[in-house]
Design an enzyme around this catalytic site. Structure first.
Site, PDB file in Angstrom:
ATOM      1  N   ASP A   1      31.622  12.733 -14.877  1.00 28.88           N
ATOM      2  CA  ASP A   1      31.703  13.818 -13.921  1.00 28.88           C
ATOM      3  C   ASP A   1      30.363  13.946 -13.208  1.00 28.88           C
ATOM      4  OD1 ASP A   1      33.350  15.554 -12.786  1.00 28.88           O
ATOM      5  OD2 ASP A   1      33.201  17.135 -14.309  1.00 28.88           O
TER       6      ASP A   1
ATOM      7  N   LYS B   1      33.436   6.437 -15.205  1.00 30.82           N
ATOM      8  CA  LYS B   1      33.179   7.467 -14.213  1.00 30.82           C
ATOM      9  C   LYS B   1      32.952   8.799 -14.916  1.00 30.82           C
ATOM     10  CE  LYS B   1      35.079   9.670 -10.083  1.00 30.82           C
ATOM     11  NZ  LYS B   1      34.741  11.043 -10.455  1.00 30.82           N
TER      12      LYS B   1
ATOM     13  N   HIS C   1       0.832  -1.185   0.000  1.00 34.77           N
ATOM     14  CA  HIS C   1       0.000   0.000   0.000  1.00 34.77           C
ATOM     15  C   HIS C   1       0.875   1.246   0.000  1.00 34.77           C
ATOM     16  CE1 HIS C   1      -3.774   2.103   1.874  1.00 34.77           C
ATOM     17  NE2 HIS C   1      -3.408   2.613   0.715  1.00 34.77           N
TER      18      HIS C   1
ATOM     19  N   ASP D   1      -0.152  -4.340   4.008  1.00 35.16           N
ATOM     20  CA  ASP D   1      -1.320  -4.722   4.793  1.00 35.16           C
ATOM     21  C   ASP D   1      -1.469  -6.235   4.764  1.00 35.16           C
ATOM     22  OD1 ASP D   1      -2.612  -2.202   5.680  1.00 35.16           O
ATOM     23  OD2 ASP D   1      -2.643  -1.773   3.531  1.00 35.16           O
TER      24      ASP D   1
ATOM     25  N   HIS E   1       3.445   0.942   3.251  1.00 33.43           N
ATOM     26  CA  HIS E   1       3.361  -0.161   4.205  1.00 33.43           C
ATOM     27  C   HIS E   1       2.745  -1.360   3.523  1.00 33.43           C
ATOM     28  CE1 HIS E   1      -0.520   1.977   4.468  1.00 33.43           C
ATOM     29  NE2 HIS E   1      -1.017   0.760   4.604  1.00 33.43           N
TER      30      HIS E   1
END
Ligand code: MN
Length: 274
Positions: free
Chosen positions: A234, A232, A86, A94, A92
């Site tokens: 910037d 990598k 939910h 239920d 959460h």
């Protein structure tokens, strides 16, 4: 958001990232068709048998075509449960158990624990109608529970104990499986605890912090299936931790930068329990 060449941190391994709900251990489940024993606890079958004792005593069922009334021996459908994810004001799960004609319900902010070492808060909410077993969809803004409700799992359960302050069951779902106890700690607050060993004993809990491997210059890239790399660029590199619908962003040395990127907050809900 993840770190580059990775050998042991395995931030992308499903076995680790499915921290709360144990998604890594989804398996097909065969639900036994006869679960008559669970109803014995309610006494329905026993009393039915008792009430027909004198009917049966008067008859010889080898000789008469009358029914024996042994229908109580047929499989009784096992009680059902559902766990709904939910995404309301706070995310959460239920948990609802079919019991006495309605769905006894708890809201579990961090989801159903997959490890017995961890007890999760479960807040008792009002009983819901049985039809809620199938409910999913949008609850409109401004209304109670506004947000999106998805079915996380459903199945049947075996009832071991049902007391005012303690409920013990074994779930037979696809994601939620095993023996659990819910026990009241005060008021509406309960805890849910897994009584069985972890579903996947090899699964390591996600660490509180993951130390990223720092970028390095390299002429020779490592080879083999256990390696991955990224260039990598910037900018800002961060690790995102998602749990119970909440996202935390950290730079190296674990400086939290969550508040700087409100636009990324939705990622926590999107990840849900996954
Ligand atoms: Mn809810």
């Amino acid at each position: 958001m993840s770190c580059s060449p990775s050998t042991t941190t395995t931030t992308t391994s499903p076995a680790v990232s499915s921290r709360t709900m144990g998604l890594a251990s989804i398996r097909a489940t065969t639900i036994p068709t006869s679960r008559a024993t669970s109803r014995h606890l309610g006494g329905t079958q026993e009393s039915m048998a008792d009430r027909l004792d004198s009917y049966r005593a008067k008859r010889d069922f080898e000789a008469t075509p009358e029914p024996t009334g042994k229908s109580g021996d047929e499989p009784v459908p096992a009680p059902r449960f559902v766990v709904q994810e939910h995404s309301a004001r706070a995310m959460h799960w239920d948990l609802r158990l079919e019991h006495a004609g309605t769905l006894a319900s708890w809201a579990v902010p961090k989801g159903i624990p997959t490890d017995p070492k961890r007890n999760n808060l479960a807040v008792r909410t009002e009983d819901h109608p049985l039809e809620y077993l199938d409910f999913h969809g949008e609850i409109p803004a401004g209304h109670y529970g506004a947000g999106t409700m998805r079915i996380f799992d459903r199945g049947t359960y075996e009832l071991h104990k049902w007391r005012d302050a303690e409920v013990m069951v074994t779930f037979h779902g696809e994601r939620v499986r095993g023996k659990y106890v819910l026990f009241k700690t005060g008021g509406k607050n309960w805890m849910i605890h897994r009584m069985d060993p972890p579903e996947d004993p090899d699964r390591e809990p996600m660490p509180e912090q993951v130390a990223p491997m720092l970028a390095r210059t390299s002429k020779d890239l490592p080879v083999g299936d256990n390696w991955a790399y990224e260039i990598k660029w910037d900018g800002v590199r961060a690790i995102g931790y998602a749990e119970g619908g909440r996202l935390r962003l950290a730079r190296r040395r674990s400086t939290s930068i969550t508040a700087r990127y409100p636009e990324l907050r939705g990622l926590g809900r999107a990840a849900g329990a996954h």
